[in-house]
Write an enzyme that holds these catalytic residues in place. Structure first.
Site, PDB file in Angstrom:
ATOM      1  N   LYS A  36      84.758  55.414  54.584  1.00 42.90           N
ATOM      2  CA  LYS A  36      84.807  56.778  55.121  1.00 42.90           C
ATOM      3  C   LYS A  36      85.090  57.743  53.986  1.00 42.90           C
ATOM      4  CE  LYS A  36      88.416  58.587  57.613  1.00 42.90           C
ATOM      5  NZ  LYS A  36      88.740  59.950  57.185  1.00 42.90           N
ATOM      6  N   ASP A  67      83.065  62.024  57.113  1.00 41.02           N
ATOM      7  CA  ASP A  67      84.019  62.589  58.083  1.00 41.02           C
ATOM      8  C   ASP A  67      84.301  64.047  57.725  1.00 41.02           C
ATOM      9  OD1 ASP A  67      86.155  62.982  59.833  1.00 41.02           O
ATOM     10  OD2 ASP A  67      87.570  61.811  58.641  1.00 41.02           O
ATOM     11  N   LYS A  73      83.862  66.651  60.166  1.00 34.25           N
ATOM     12  CA  LYS A  73      84.321  67.317  61.406  1.00 34.25           C
ATOM     13  C   LYS A  73      83.776  68.739  61.547  1.00 34.25           C
ATOM     14  CE  LYS A  73      88.730  64.764  61.685  1.00 34.25           C
ATOM     15  NZ  LYS A  73      88.841  64.127  60.367  1.00 34.25           N
ATOM     16  N   ASP A  86      81.231  74.964  64.389  1.00 35.93           N
ATOM     17  CA  ASP A  86      80.755  76.323  64.122  1.00 35.93           C
ATOM     18  C   ASP A  86      79.770  76.673  65.241  1.00 35.93           C
ATOM     19  OD1 ASP A  86      79.954  78.763  62.808  1.00 35.93           O
ATOM     20  OD2 ASP A  86      80.497  77.854  60.892  1.00 35.93           O
ATOM     21  N   THR A  94      94.747  63.809  66.803  1.00 38.40           N
ATOM     22  CA  THR A  94      95.983  63.120  67.187  1.00 38.40           C
ATOM     23  C   THR A  94      97.229  63.869  66.693  1.00 38.40           C
ATOM     24  OG1 THR A  94      95.557  61.668  65.304  1.00 38.40           O
ATOM     25  CG2 THR A  94      95.109  60.773  67.478  1.00 38.40           C
ATOM     26  N   ARG A 104      95.636  53.660  54.185  1.00 35.89           N
ATOM     27  CA  ARG A 104      96.690  53.168  53.307  1.00 35.89           C
ATOM     28  C   ARG A 104      97.031  51.680  53.415  1.00 35.89           C
ATOM     29  NH1 ARG A 104     100.070  58.232  55.010  1.00 35.89           N
ATOM     30  NH2 ARG A 104      98.693  57.836  56.778  1.00 35.89           N
TER      31      ARG A 104
HETATM   32  O1  C5P Z   1      96.020  55.832  55.788  1.00 35.25           O
HETATM   33  P1  C5P Z   1      95.670  55.791  57.240  1.00 35.25           P
HETATM   34  O2  C5P Z   1      95.287  54.402  57.730  1.00 35.25           O
HETATM   35  O3  C5P Z   1      96.706  56.458  58.119  1.00 35.25           O
HETATM   36  O4  C5P Z   1      94.315  56.650  57.312  1.00 35.25           O
HETATM   37  C1  C5P Z   1      93.693  56.970  58.526  1.00 35.25           C
HETATM   38  C2  C5P Z   1      92.487  57.814  58.264  1.00 35.25           C
HETATM   39  O5  C5P Z   1      91.952  58.237  59.509  1.00 35.25           O
HETATM   40  C3  C5P Z   1      92.745  59.090  57.463  1.00 35.25           C
HETATM   41  O6  C5P Z   1      91.568  59.371  56.708  1.00 35.25           O
HETATM   42  C4  C5P Z   1      92.955  60.128  58.541  1.00 35.25           C
HETATM   43  O7  C5P Z   1      92.626  61.423  58.097  1.00 35.25           O
HETATM   44  C5  C5P Z   1      91.992  59.648  59.597  1.00 35.25           C
HETATM   45  N1  C5P Z   1      92.277  60.101  60.966  1.00 35.25           N
HETATM   46  C6  C5P Z   1      93.480  59.827  61.614  1.00 35.25           C
HETATM   47  N2  C5P Z   1      93.694  60.277  62.886  1.00 35.25           N
HETATM   48  C7  C5P Z   1      92.737  60.984  63.511  1.00 35.25           C
HETATM   49  C8  C5P Z   1      91.531  61.254  62.894  1.00 35.25           C
HETATM   50  C9  C5P Z   1      91.332  60.796  61.590  1.00 35.25           C
HETATM   51  O8  C5P Z   1      94.347  59.166  61.049  1.00 35.25           O
HETATM   52  N3  C5P Z   1      92.938  61.368  64.752  1.00 35.25           N
END
Ligand code: C5P
Length: 232
Positions: free
Chosen positions: A32, A59, A61, A64, A119, A211
């Site tokens: 992503k 990604d 998003k 507009d 979220t 992460r």
């Molecule tokens: O590091 P981590 O596993 O928390 O990363 C989750 C990824 O998913 C990040 O790129 C974050 O921006 C994305 N994301 C999220 N929750 C959402 C939409 C996207 O954590 N509702």
């Protein structure tokens, strides 16, 4: 289609991204690319990662007026990504425009996924800031239903919502779920999390993992663990 682990490459430069991707000498993961990396490096980062043989979820998003989103999606479709997204809050008409713009002259197109409510938005901020006074779970399902009506392929949602989205929009409507953590791992700033195995059980189609893989001592081993728990 479906059941794959997508690694969130939340890096701020091509250099860091390639140093990370170079570790994957075997199977090429689905990755992503989010706003941070895209705005830092521009469309060339997408082309370069694609050239290395990875599938890409871009990604960005989009949100507009329908005409602007349609024309922007037409540009993104030429980048040959595998999945991209927009905000369902832009209305059904905006989502229909996006789909039209994304469809290439030969009829093919990347998967198009909607963000429902972020979220990071909770009931209180939705009511106070957005003046939406319905229960947030109903708003999420309504936006998912709108995405389905517009012809989109699925939604980004919490793994905790994936089962309900499938009940509302059908089994084939894709659920792409971040918020995934290993049972023995750090949850960091995520609030409602699931393990890859739990996400599989509840019916997520794709998990987005950042992460727990990018910050792991051995990212390849962490990725393979995710694949084992989620896909096998
Ligand atoms: O590091 P981590 O596993 O928390 O990363 C989750 C990824 O998913 C990040 O790129 C974050 O921006 C994305 N994301 C999220 N929750 C959402 C939409 C996207 O954590 N509702």
């Amino acid at each position: 289609m479906g059941k794959d682990v997508i690694i969130a490459c939340d890096f701020d430069s091509a250099e860091k991204t390639f140093a990370f991707l170079d570790k994957f000498t075997g199977r090429k993961p689905f990755v992503k690319i989010g706003m941070e990396l895209y705005y830092a490096e521009g469309p060339s980062i997408v082309r370069e990662i694609k050239k290395r043989g990875h599938k890409i979820f871009l990604d960005l998003k989009l949100h507009d007026i329908p005409n602007t989103v349609k024309k922007s999606m037409a540009v993104l479709s030429r980048l040959d990504v595998d999945m991209t997204n927009l905000h369902a809050a832009g209305t059904i008409r905006m989502m229909e425009g996006a789909l039209e713009g994304l469809t290439r002259p030969d009829g093919t197109r990347p998967l198009l996924i909607a963000v429902t409510q972020l979220t990071s938005t909770d009931q209180e901020s939705m009511e106070k800031d957005l003046l939406i006074e319905k229960p947030i779970a109903d708003v999420v399902m309504h936006y998912a239903h709108n995405a389905k009506v517009a012809g989109l392929d699925g939604v980004v949602c919490s793994p905790l919502e994936a089962g309900k989205v499938h009940d509302t929009c059908g089994e084939k409507f894709l659920t792409v779920t971040p918020g995934v953590r290993f049972a023995d791992g750090d949850i960091g700033d995520q609030k409602r999390v699931m393990t890859p195995a739990e996400a599989k059980k509840i019916g997520s189609d794709y998990i987005v993992v950042g992460r727990p893989i990018t910050a792991a001592e051995d990212p390849v081993a962490a990725y393979e663990r995710c694949v084992r728990e989620f896909c096998d």
